[in-house]
Design an enzyme around this catalytic site. Structure first.
Site, PDB file in Angstrom:
ATOM      1  N   VAL A 268      -0.146 -16.317  -5.810  1.00  0.00           N
ATOM      2  CA  VAL A 268       1.210 -16.607  -5.361  1.00  0.00           C
ATOM      3  C   VAL A 268       2.176 -16.244  -6.487  1.00  0.00           C
ATOM      4  CG1 VAL A 268       0.519 -18.401  -3.730  1.00  0.00           C
ATOM      5  CG2 VAL A 268       0.966 -19.017  -6.109  1.00  0.00           C
ATOM      6  N   PRO A 269       3.478 -16.161  -6.187  1.00  0.00           N
ATOM      7  CA  PRO A 269       4.422 -15.734  -7.232  1.00  0.00           C
ATOM      8  C   PRO A 269       4.497 -16.664  -8.434  1.00  0.00           C
ATOM      9  CG  PRO A 269       5.401 -15.445  -5.062  1.00  0.00           C
ATOM     10  CD  PRO A 269       4.127 -16.195  -4.864  1.00  0.00           C
ATOM     11  N   HIS A 270       4.440 -17.992  -8.213  1.00  0.00           N
ATOM     12  CA  HIS A 270       4.600 -18.948  -9.306  1.00  0.00           C
ATOM     13  C   HIS A 270       3.662 -20.126  -9.114  1.00  0.00           C
ATOM     14  CE1 HIS A 270       8.598 -16.875  -9.126  1.00  0.00           C
ATOM     15  NE2 HIS A 270       8.361 -16.789 -10.420  1.00  0.00           N
ATOM     16  N   PRO A 271       3.252 -20.794 -10.191  1.00  0.00           N
ATOM     17  CA  PRO A 271       2.384 -21.973 -10.064  1.00  0.00           C
ATOM     18  C   PRO A 271       3.051 -23.075  -9.257  1.00  0.00           C
ATOM     19  CG  PRO A 271       2.464 -21.189 -12.348  1.00  0.00           C
ATOM     20  CD  PRO A 271       3.523 -20.442 -11.600  1.00  0.00           C
ATOM     21  N   GLU A 303       8.689 -17.794  -0.918  1.00  0.00           N
ATOM     22  CA  GLU A 303       9.399 -18.752  -1.770  1.00  0.00           C
ATOM     23  C   GLU A 303      10.860 -18.889  -1.352  1.00  0.00           C
ATOM     24  OE1 GLU A 303       9.005 -17.999  -5.930  1.00  0.00           O
ATOM     25  OE2 GLU A 303       6.952 -18.747  -5.995  1.00  0.00           O
TER      26      GLU A 303
END
Length: 479
Positions: A268-271, A303
């Site tokens: 995914v793009p960010h945690p 997101e």
């Protein structure tokens, strides 16, 4: 848009909260610092206070309350723990907040859940106890056996009890609605169980941050551990709408674990931080970049921005909205319906490759997203292959025997729908070969001569006569 002076005031307030938190618990210090990081990240992420999907941003009356855990209440409201103000809060669907103090000063409420008895139950980190809060705000506290265990996550089990994680003690606790506590040790020493959730299989599932594992405990207290395939620390956890359990990590993956313990992790793009199931049948999680993300059960993540300060934990409220404890001492209301369509991915495969000129080939496209509907247009380069094909169960197929000799760049283009964005598959190189020439006809073989029955009888007679003559000749010679 937030004014700069307001931003500075809030950052100073959170720095003061972090200073107080470190004297109580390293975990609370981490929460404060994580919120500070989200403030900085969210300023890069969005410059507006109310982003797409955000329908309310409600400040908590007590300054620097450090809101943390959050739960849907039995009374149609949402309840949350204020880890720095020794209170639990209640917020109505319209955003009216009421706060209730706990009995022990400096109790540091951590997580909160609704019990089978119609009350709220919260972990209190400092007195190391479990608090029961009635919908009217009456608090009762029950001590946990193991001292200084840092009780953290809490969830209602299928057995009617509450189950909680004891971070420092490496134990999972069970408390009845009458306040009777039982503890179970994890198999791995130093596992640091942190957050816990009820699984669709009737068991409780928890994250073990220090050993990179997901734990499962039955209502009888039997614990099994499963190791995450990626490096990092599992954090938030929830039961999913697909019969599996989902979790976040401090790296940019979201994990899915089946009841049997089979783990799949999606980049995914960010945690992520907290995670829950939304009213739309997808998973939703807050990110360390100050936003919120939706991930489908097929692993497609999208997101969205949150107001400055981002979010920590979240829950699907009784009203169908997501409610989020915010990093700016606020509670955020987020509408999944207003968030916008889901990102999708499309892939295409061939039934036979290479094929030959005139051979029937079937192309099948698969679209992953939020139960995607609509059509798929198959294309050969810039040219359409047939008419758009409706999706059925997330896939569409096109048979064709019209491909000419050569290599064809085949793609599948998904049209999109109100709740799903369009997408195009990677190129599939379909090789079409010439039809091979037929093999030469087989040469006829010469027939093997055969004797007729009369010839066979004649031959047998001749052999007999020759034999008879030979015998008479020998008899004559003997005389």
């Amino acid at each position: 848009m937030y004014r700069k002076s307001c931003l500075v005031e809030n950052i100073i307030s959170w720095m003061q909260a972090a200073t107080v938190a470190v004297t109580v618990s390293p975990r609370r210090m981490g929460v404060a610092l994580l919120s500070l990081a989200s403030i900085a990240a969210s300023l890069m992420y969005t410059g507006v206070a109310h982003a797409q999907g955000v329908t309310g941003n409600f400040p908590i009356p007590t300054a620097s309350a450090l809101p943390y855990g959050i739960a849907a209440g039995p009374d149609g409201n949402v309840w949350f723990a204020e880890s720095n103000s020794n209170k639990v809060g209640r917020i109505t669907p319209s955003g009216v907040i009421t706060e209730f103090p706990t009995l022990t000063p400096g109790s540091a409420p951590n997580q909160i859940a609704t019990g089978s008895d119609g009350n709220l139950w919260s972990t209190l980190e400092v007195p190391n106890s479990i608090a029961r809060i009635t919908p009217a705000g009456v608090v009762t506290e029950f001590p946990v056996f193991t001292g200084n265990s840092h009780v953290n996550g809490i969830a209602a089990g299928s057995d009617g009890n509450l189950w909680f994680a004891e971070e420092n003690a490496n134990k999972i606790g069970r408390i009845t609605t009458a306040g009777v506590v039982t503890e179970f040790s994890t198999p791995t020493a130093g596992s640091d169980p942190l957050n816990i959730a009820a699984g669709p299989d009737g068991n409780l599932w928890f994250t073990e941050t220090n050993v990179n594992k997901i734990g499962r405990i039955t209502t009888a207290g039997v614990i099994t551990e499963f190791t995450s395939p990626s490096f990092g620390q599992p954090f938030g956890i929830t039961g999913g709408p697909d019969g599996n359990v989902w979790y976040t990590k401090n790296i940019a993956v979201i994990g899915r674990i089946t009841p049997a313990g089979v783990i799949t992790e999606f980049p995914v793009p960010h945690p992520g931080r907290g995670i829950t199931t939304g009213s739309d049948g997808n998973l939703w999680y807050t990110t360390t970049f100050g936003g919120i993300a939706r991930i489908t059960t097929a692993g497609v993540a999208t997101e969205f921005a949150l107001p400055a300060g981002g979010g920590i934990f979240l829950v699907n409220g009784p009203d169908g909205n997501l409610w989020i404890t915010g990093g700016f001492n606020n509670i955020i209301r987020f509408s999944v319906a207003a968030a916008g369509p889901t990102s999708t991915t499309t892939s295409v495969v061939s039934s036979v490759n290479p094929s030959t000129v005139g051979q029937l080939v079937t192309f099948t496209a698969t679209v992953t997203g939020n139960n995607p509907t609509g059509t798929v247009q198959f294309k050969d380069g810039a040219n359409d292959l047939g008419a758009p094909t409706p999706l059925s169960g997330g896939s569409a197929s096109l048979p064709t025997a019209a491909l000419t000799l050569g290599t064809h760049p085949i793609t599948a283009v998904y049209s999109g729908a109100p709740d799903n964005l369009g997408s195009t598959s990677p190129v599939l190189s379909q090789v079409v070969q010439a039809v091979p020439p037929p093999p030469p006809p087989a040469q006829p073989s010469e027939p093997i001569p055969t004797l007729s029955e009369w010839m066979l009888l004649l031959l047998a007679g001749l052999v007999g006569l020759v034999g008879f003559a030979h015998m008479r000749s020998r008899r004559s010679s003997a005389k």
